[in-house]
Design an enzyme around this catalytic site. Structure first.
Site, short mmCIF file in Angstrom:
data_model
loop_
_atom_site.label_atom_id
_atom_site.label_comp_id
_atom_site.label_asym_id
_atom_site.label_seq_id
_atom_site.Cartn_x
_atom_site.Cartn_y
_atom_site.Cartn_z
N CYS A 1 0.89 -1.10 -0.08
CA CYS A 1 0.20 0.01 0.20
C CYS A 1 0.92 1.23 -0.17
O CYS A 1 2.23 1.23 -0.36
CB CYS A 1 -0.97 0.03 1.13
SG CYS A 1 -0.27 0.14 2.81
N ARG B 1 -3.43 -0.29 5.59
CA ARG B 1 -4.03 -1.60 4.67
C ARG B 1 -3.04 -2.81 4.57
O ARG B 1 -3.59 -4.03 4.90
CB ARG B 1 -4.50 -1.13 3.19
CG ARG B 1 -5.64 -0.12 3.46
CD ARG B 1 -5.84 0.51 2.22
NE ARG B 1 -4.73 1.59 2.06
CZ ARG B 1 -4.41 2.20 0.82
NH1 ARG B 1 -5.23 2.29 -0.24
NH2 ARG B 1 -3.22 3.01 0.87
N ASP C 1 -8.19 3.93 0.72
CA ASP C 1 -7.09 4.45 1.72
C ASP C 1 -7.94 4.98 3.04
O ASP C 1 -8.53 6.09 2.79
CB ASP C 1 -6.49 5.58 1.14
CG ASP C 1 -5.23 6.19 2.02
OD1 ASP C 1 -5.27 5.89 3.06
OD2 ASP C 1 -4.54 6.73 1.30
#
Ligand code: 4NP
Length: 148
Positions: free
Chosen positions: A13, A19, A119
């Site tokens: 990420c 994440r 996000d």
């Protein structure tokens, strides 16, 4: 340089604090339950948070699901990572474009029509993290079922 491993997954990420640490933790748990030995790690395309632990919402939502990512420390993606891991899994389109590698696939390709894993860093509250966790959990399960 460490050797290329066929049975390996790298989740990537932006910051490697929200994440991809969740994806790494879930994949390790599933692999353990499946009784398979896979090298599983995660990275960020940026150096913004190198050395930091996972963000507090990612830690707590994961813990609620029996996944402990408190030992995670953020690392930035390097060229040698791309030579070491077989499955390079981007969490969103901008990660995918930054990585720019023929073995890179978006996590959303595994059951979400290629959608981005949103996000959560700036805008998402705890419920947002729960949503993100569930999406990652489902996609990682599909990924492991398909590839291993
Ligand atoms: P991640 O979340 O890519 O899921 O780890 C983010 C973490 C930090 C930032 C952006 C996204 N940041 O801009 O610092």
């Amino acid at each position: 340089m460490e050797k290329f491993r066929e049975d390996s997954i790298l989740f990537v990420c932006l910051g490697n604090i929200c994440r991809s640490p969740i994806a790494e933790g879930i994949a390790k748990e599933f692999a353990k339950n499946m009784g398979i030995d896979i090298l599983i790690e995660s990275r960020g395309t940026s150096n913004y948070h190198v050395g930091e632990g996972a963000c507090s919402n990612s830690i707590s939502v994961s813990l609620e699901h029996g996944i402990n990512i408190t030992g995670h420390r953020a690392k930035q993606l390097s060229e040698s990572d791309l030579e070491k891991f077989h499955h390079i899994i981007a969490l969103d389109e901008s990660n995918f474009l930054d990585i720019d590698h023929p073995r890179c696939i978006k996590l959303g390709e595994f059951g979400f029509n290629g959608a981005d894993v949103p996000d959560p860093y700036h805008y998402r509250d705890r419920d947002g993290f729960l949503e993100v966790f569930r999406m990652i959990e489902s996609a990682v399960q599909n990924l492991l079922n398909e590839k291993f």
